[in-house]
Motif scaffolding. Structure first.
Motif, mmCIF file in Angstrom:
data_model
loop_
_atom_site.group_PDB
_atom_site.id
_atom_site.type_symbol
_atom_site.label_atom_id
_atom_site.label_comp_id
_atom_site.label_asym_id
_atom_site.label_seq_id
_atom_site.Cartn_x
_atom_site.Cartn_y
_atom_site.Cartn_z
ATOM 1 N N TYR A 74 -10.109 3.010 3.093
ATOM 2 C CA TYR A 74 -8.765 2.937 2.515
ATOM 3 C C TYR A 74 -7.956 1.900 3.274
ATOM 4 C CZ TYR A 74 -9.584 7.001 -0.385
ATOM 5 O OH TYR A 74 -10.060 7.856 -1.354
ATOM 6 N N TYR A 75 -7.326 1.016 2.504
ATOM 7 C CA TYR A 75 -6.523 -0.052 3.067
ATOM 8 C C TYR A 75 -5.071 0.100 2.597
ATOM 9 C CZ TYR A 75 -11.052 -2.358 3.727
ATOM 10 O OH TYR A 75 -12.342 -2.656 4.085
ATOM 11 N N CYS A 76 -4.144 -0.204 3.501
ATOM 12 C CA CYS A 76 -2.760 -0.305 3.070
ATOM 13 C C CYS A 76 -2.368 -1.773 3.053
ATOM 14 C CB CYS A 76 -1.827 0.513 3.964
ATOM 15 S SG CYS A 76 -1.726 -0.007 5.689
ATOM 16 N N ALA A 77 -1.410 -2.079 2.203
ATOM 17 C CA ALA A 77 -0.972 -3.452 2.029
ATOM 18 C C ALA A 77 0.530 -3.483 1.819
ATOM 19 C CB ALA A 77 -1.686 -4.084 0.836
ATOM 20 N N GLY A 78 1.147 -4.580 2.249
ATOM 21 C CA GLY A 78 2.589 -4.702 2.154
ATOM 22 C C GLY A 78 3.024 -5.976 1.472
ATOM 23 N N ALA A 132 7.420 -3.260 -0.305
ATOM 24 C CA ALA A 132 6.667 -2.376 -1.175
ATOM 25 C C ALA A 132 5.274 -2.223 -0.552
ATOM 26 C CB ALA A 132 6.550 -2.961 -2.576
ATOM 27 N N VAL A 133 4.715 -1.049 -0.677
ATOM 28 C CA VAL A 133 3.429 -0.763 -0.019
ATOM 29 C C VAL A 133 2.450 -0.173 -1.017
ATOM 30 C CG1 VAL A 133 2.284 0.616 1.756
ATOM 31 C CG2 VAL A 133 4.500 -0.429 2.232
ATOM 32 N N GLY A 134 1.220 -0.587 -0.886
ATOM 33 C CA GLY A 134 0.156 -0.045 -1.724
ATOM 34 C C GLY A 134 -1.010 0.435 -0.890
ATOM 35 N N TRP A 135 -1.715 1.403 -1.423
ATOM 36 C CA TRP A 135 -2.985 1.844 -0.856
ATOM 37 C C TRP A 135 -4.088 1.462 -1.836
ATOM 38 C CZ3 TRP A 135 -3.938 3.736 3.930
ATOM 39 C CH2 TRP A 135 -2.866 4.258 4.665
ATOM 40 N N PHE A 136 -5.141 0.900 -1.283
ATOM 41 C CA PHE A 136 -6.312 0.529 -2.059
ATOM 42 C C PHE A 136 -7.528 1.123 -1.373
ATOM 43 C CE2 PHE A 136 -4.477 -2.678 -4.925
ATOM 44 C CZ PHE A 136 -3.248 -2.855 -4.317
#
Length: 127
Positions: free
Chosen positions: A93-97, A32-36
């Motif tokens: 902007y950061y992506c996270a997994g 699952a991936v999110g952008w913060f």
């Protein structure tokens, strides 16, 4: 897994940008991936998230209707298409997994749900 966020830049208000989050080191399809994003002097905030299968997405109220998250698991990449940009969208902007091991097709909106983070890409929207 290593995450690389890219695609940031300087854009005028009303313009568009597409951010990419590309994974290396192992397959990304179970993540699952999110952008913060984090603006100067502010705390990091949730922006958008997508399940590992891509069938579920979530957006912060501030970007709903303007941003769209999608993924291409064959390319190990998650995208964030940002349209109708506003000066208040200016941030890193950061992506996270988060590895779900393909067990639950769900998105995650809390930053502490993610164990892998990219280095961030700067988005600046001029008025």
């Amino acid at each position: 897994v290593q995450l690389q966020a890219s695609g940031g830049g300087l854009v005028q208000a009303g313009g568009s940008l597409r951010l990419s989050c590309t994974a290396s080191g192992r397959t990304f399809s179970s993540y699952a991936v999110g952008w913060f994003r984090q603006a100067p002097g502010k705390e990091r905030e949730f922006t958008a998230a997508i399940s590992w299968s891509g069938d579920r997405t979530s957006y912060a109220d501030s970007v709903k209707g303007r941003f769209s998250i999608s993924r291409d698991n064959a390319q190990n990449t998650v995208y964030l298409l940002m349209s109708s940009l506003k000066p208040e969208d200016t941030a890193v902007y950061y992506c996270a997994g988060h590895d779900t091991y393909s067990q639950a097709s769900y998105y995650y909106i809390r930053g502490d749900s993610y164990e892998y983070w990219g280095q961030g890409t700067q988005v600046t929207v001029s008025s």
